[in-house]
Motif scaffolding. Structure first.
Motif, mmCIF file in Angstrom:
data_model
loop_
_atom_site.group_PDB
_atom_site.id
_atom_site.type_symbol
_atom_site.label_atom_id
_atom_site.label_comp_id
_atom_site.label_asym_id
_atom_site.label_seq_id
_atom_site.Cartn_x
_atom_site.Cartn_y
_atom_site.Cartn_z
ATOM 1 N N LEU A 74 62.325 2.377 25.514
ATOM 2 C CA LEU A 74 62.150 2.498 24.066
ATOM 3 C C LEU A 74 61.412 3.778 23.723
ATOM 4 N N THR A 75 61.901 4.465 22.716
ATOM 5 C CA THR A 75 61.230 5.668 22.230
ATOM 6 C C THR A 75 60.047 5.282 21.344
ATOM 7 N N ARG A 76 59.177 6.234 21.132
ATOM 8 C CA ARG A 76 58.035 6.004 20.245
ATOM 9 C C ARG A 76 58.509 5.669 18.831
ATOM 10 N N GLU A 77 59.586 6.312 18.397
ATOM 11 C CA GLU A 77 60.116 6.040 17.058
ATOM 12 C C GLU A 77 60.614 4.609 16.921
ATOM 13 N N ARG A 78 61.102 4.038 18.013
ATOM 14 C CA ARG A 78 61.564 2.645 17.967
ATOM 15 C C ARG A 78 60.389 1.680 18.035
ATOM 16 N N LEU A 79 59.357 2.046 18.801
ATOM 17 C CA LEU A 79 58.177 1.189 18.903
ATOM 18 C C LEU A 79 57.394 1.141 17.595
ATOM 19 N N TYR A 80 57.356 2.294 16.909
ATOM 20 C CA TYR A 80 56.597 2.400 15.657
ATOM 21 C C TYR A 80 57.535 2.947 14.577
ATOM 22 N N PRO A 81 58.383 2.097 14.019
ATOM 23 C CA PRO A 81 59.376 2.581 13.049
ATOM 24 C C PRO A 81 58.714 3.216 11.826
ATOM 25 N N SER A 82 59.356 4.225 11.307
ATOM 26 C CA SER A 82 58.882 4.835 10.067
ATOM 27 C C SER A 82 59.278 3.946 8.896
ATOM 28 N N PRO A 83 58.496 3.932 7.828
ATOM 29 C CA PRO A 83 58.865 3.122 6.660
ATOM 30 C C PRO A 83 60.242 3.460 6.114
ATOM 31 N N GLU A 84 60.662 4.710 6.255
ATOM 32 C CA GLU A 84 61.964 5.122 5.725
ATOM 33 C C GLU A 84 63.128 4.509 6.507
ATOM 34 N N ASP A 91 63.769 -9.848 6.468
ATOM 35 C CA ASP A 91 65.194 -9.555 6.431
ATOM 36 C C ASP A 91 65.850 -10.017 7.738
ATOM 37 N N GLU A 92 67.047 -10.578 7.637
ATOM 38 C CA GLU A 92 67.731 -11.129 8.812
ATOM 39 C C GLU A 92 67.940 -10.069 9.890
ATOM 40 N N GLY A 93 68.140 -8.822 9.496
ATOM 41 C CA GLY A 93 68.352 -7.751 10.462
ATOM 42 C C GLY A 93 67.105 -6.937 10.738
ATOM 43 N N ALA A 94 65.943 -7.534 10.587
ATOM 44 C CA ALA A 94 64.676 -6.808 10.714
ATOM 45 C C ALA A 94 64.518 -6.155 12.078
ATOM 46 N N ASN A 95 64.046 -4.890 12.059
ATOM 47 C CA ASN A 95 63.682 -4.203 13.297
ATOM 48 C C ASN A 95 62.214 -3.811 13.300
ATOM 49 N N ALA A 96 61.468 -4.254 12.268
ATOM 50 C CA ALA A 96 60.057 -3.892 12.152
ATOM 51 C C ALA A 96 59.328 -4.954 11.339
ATOM 52 N N ILE A 97 58.019 -4.983 11.537
ATOM 53 C CA ILE A 97 57.174 -5.893 10.780
ATOM 54 C C ILE A 97 55.892 -5.153 10.423
ATOM 55 N N GLY A 98 55.353 -5.455 9.256
ATOM 56 C CA GLY A 98 54.159 -4.762 8.783
ATOM 57 C C GLY A 98 52.873 -5.444 9.201
ATOM 58 N N SER A 99 51.787 -5.141 8.466
ATOM 59 C CA SER A 99 50.450 -5.657 8.782
ATOM 60 C C SER A 99 50.028 -5.254 10.187
ATOM 61 N N ALA A 100 50.324 -4.005 10.545
ATOM 62 C CA ALA A 100 49.995 -3.502 11.880
ATOM 63 C C ALA A 100 49.082 -2.291 11.747
ATOM 64 N N SER A 101 47.814 -2.567 11.509
ATOM 65 C CA SER A 101 46.879 -1.462 11.313
ATOM 66 C C SER A 101 46.642 -0.674 12.588
ATOM 67 N N GLY A 102 47.015 -1.243 13.751
ATOM 68 C CA GLY A 102 46.888 -0.514 15.006
ATOM 69 C C GLY A 102 48.026 0.443 15.271
ATOM 70 N N SER A 103 49.020 0.451 14.397
ATOM 71 C CA SER A 103 50.184 1.314 14.562
ATOM 72 C C SER A 103 50.020 2.601 13.763
ATOM 73 N N PRO A 104 50.521 3.726 14.269
ATOM 74 C CA PRO A 104 50.419 4.983 13.512
ATOM 75 C C PRO A 104 51.235 4.973 12.220
ATOM 76 N N THR A 105 52.216 4.082 12.104
ATOM 77 C CA THR A 105 53.024 4.002 10.887
ATOM 78 C C THR A 105 52.718 2.757 10.058
ATOM 79 N N GLY A 106 51.850 1.894 10.573
ATOM 80 C CA GLY A 106 51.586 0.619 9.909
ATOM 81 C C GLY A 106 52.626 -0.438 10.206
ATOM 82 N N LEU A 107 53.611 -0.097 11.050
ATOM 83 C CA LEU A 107 54.683 -1.012 11.426
ATOM 84 C C LEU A 107 54.797 -1.063 12.946
#
Length: 349
Positions: A74-84, A91-107
């Motif tokens: 997994l790439t860093r971009e996949r581990l920490y998805p950008s909000p965009e 969402d049924e097709g979710a690839n990210a979840i929020g409430s992650a203050s330990g993440s550089p993107t919050g996701l």
């Protein structure tokens, strides 16, 4: 008795430990490997070769992914998805979840189904290192269950808990190879080797210990169990105190005894969650495990404690949560379900 789930103490063989490669190209094993016997992904049906796909480094403790390897990562971009680019839970097709203050993107990376099963790698290897000691079953605990097993009488069992006990994200639950059953199924199969069993699983995804009495009531519409596995905590971590959690568990026990005065109980502690996710604060799982152990110690012969938490932390020490997760935040993968099953079975094995 754990050889078919985690390891074989006599031979030193470790079975199906999982890792996940990221851009660092390295993964840590739970024990230093003397010899790697197989590296594979059972969901993809792929087998990987030493010298072509990986090599063993640092005294056998690190598996290095080699350039050109076909092993997933997994790439860093996949581990920490950008909000965009993120598709957010629920969402049924979710690839990210929020409430992650330990993440550089919050996701952080999240998946409902088989994403992690397709990206983690399983390893069989041989080690000379000592395996963690699992406390021996207390022969004074669960006397009625033991008698039933000894006399080979029908044993009625039930499981209540949250989505982990409901089976997520075992490969059987998500419908992909190798189709391993979740921990309640593994435990039931182990008990069925000793005697005939009827089983009902009353776990409800997304629930917490406050709903345990309700879940028990639903199970009792099938039959009042003789042995009840109580496995909550993950969805209580962010909002319940140790005392509040303990009160909820005690209410479930009291409700069970009102249904069946001979009912016995296994209090199942829990895994830790993703330390980068705010809803699974680091260390709270151990606080809850301590409370369960205390309730079991104070509850006499009818209450036993399953040390999932202790075994989980012993096996992932030095590893990453991503190596053993099924959804990225709060579910185990197949290996994690086997940890649950091994700890639960230790109360009578």
């Amino acid at each position: 008795m754990l050889s078919d789930w985690l390891w074989n103490r006599e031979t030193g063989d470790v079975c199906g430990e999982t890792v996940l490669f990221t851009e660092s190209e390295s993964a840590v094993l739970a024990f230093p490997a003397e010899e790697v016997t197989a590296v594979y992904n059972p969901t993809l049906g792929a087998v990987y070769a030493e010298g072509r796909d990986f090599r063993l480094e640092q005294g056998g403790r690190v598996l290095r992914r080699l350039p050109g390897s076909t092993m997933p990562f997994l790439t860093r971009e996949r581990l920490y998805p950008s909000p965009e680019r993120a598709v957010l839970f629920p969402d049924e097709g979710a690839n990210a979840i929020g409430s992650a203050s330990g993440s550089p993107t919050g996701l952080v990376c999240f998946d409902r189904a088989d994403f992690f099963a397709r990206h983690q790698v399983s390893i069989d290897y041989r080690t000379r290192a000592p395996f963690p000691a699992i406390p021996a079953a207390d022969p004074a605990k669960l006397p009625k269950t033991r008698k039933c097993l000894c006399e080979k009488k029908l044993l009625d069992i039930a499981f209540i808990g949250d989505s982990i006990t409901d089976g997520w994200n075992s490969t059987e639950k998500v419908g992909v190879a190798p189709g391993q059953a979740p921990w309640p199924g593994l435990v039931t199969e182990r008990l069925s080797r000793r005697t005939s069993c009827r089983m009902v699983n009353g776990a409800v995804s997304g629930s917490g210990s406050a709903f345990g009495v309700e879940h028990l009531e639903a199970c009792c519409r099938e039959f009042p169990p003789a042995l009840l596995f109580i496995a909550y905590g993950m969805n209580d971590l962010s909002h319940l105190s140790e005392e509040g959690f303990g009160r909820n568990i005690s209410r479930i026990v009291d409700a069970g005894l009102a249904k069946n005065p001979d009912m016995e109980f296994v209090l199942v502690s829990q895994m830790s969650g993703n330390p980068e996710w705010d809803l699974t604060p680091a260390g709270k799982d151990t606080v809850f495990a301590r409370k369960l152990r205390q309730i079991a110690e104070d509850g006499g012969a009818r209450l036993a404690y399953a040390p999932v938490n202790e075994l989980w932390h012993a096996l992932i020490a030095g590893k990453r949560f991503l190596d053993v997760t099924g959804n990225g935040v709060n579910h185990p993968n197949d290996y994690g379900h086997r940890i649950y099953a091994a700890a639960a079975a230790s109360v009578w094995d």
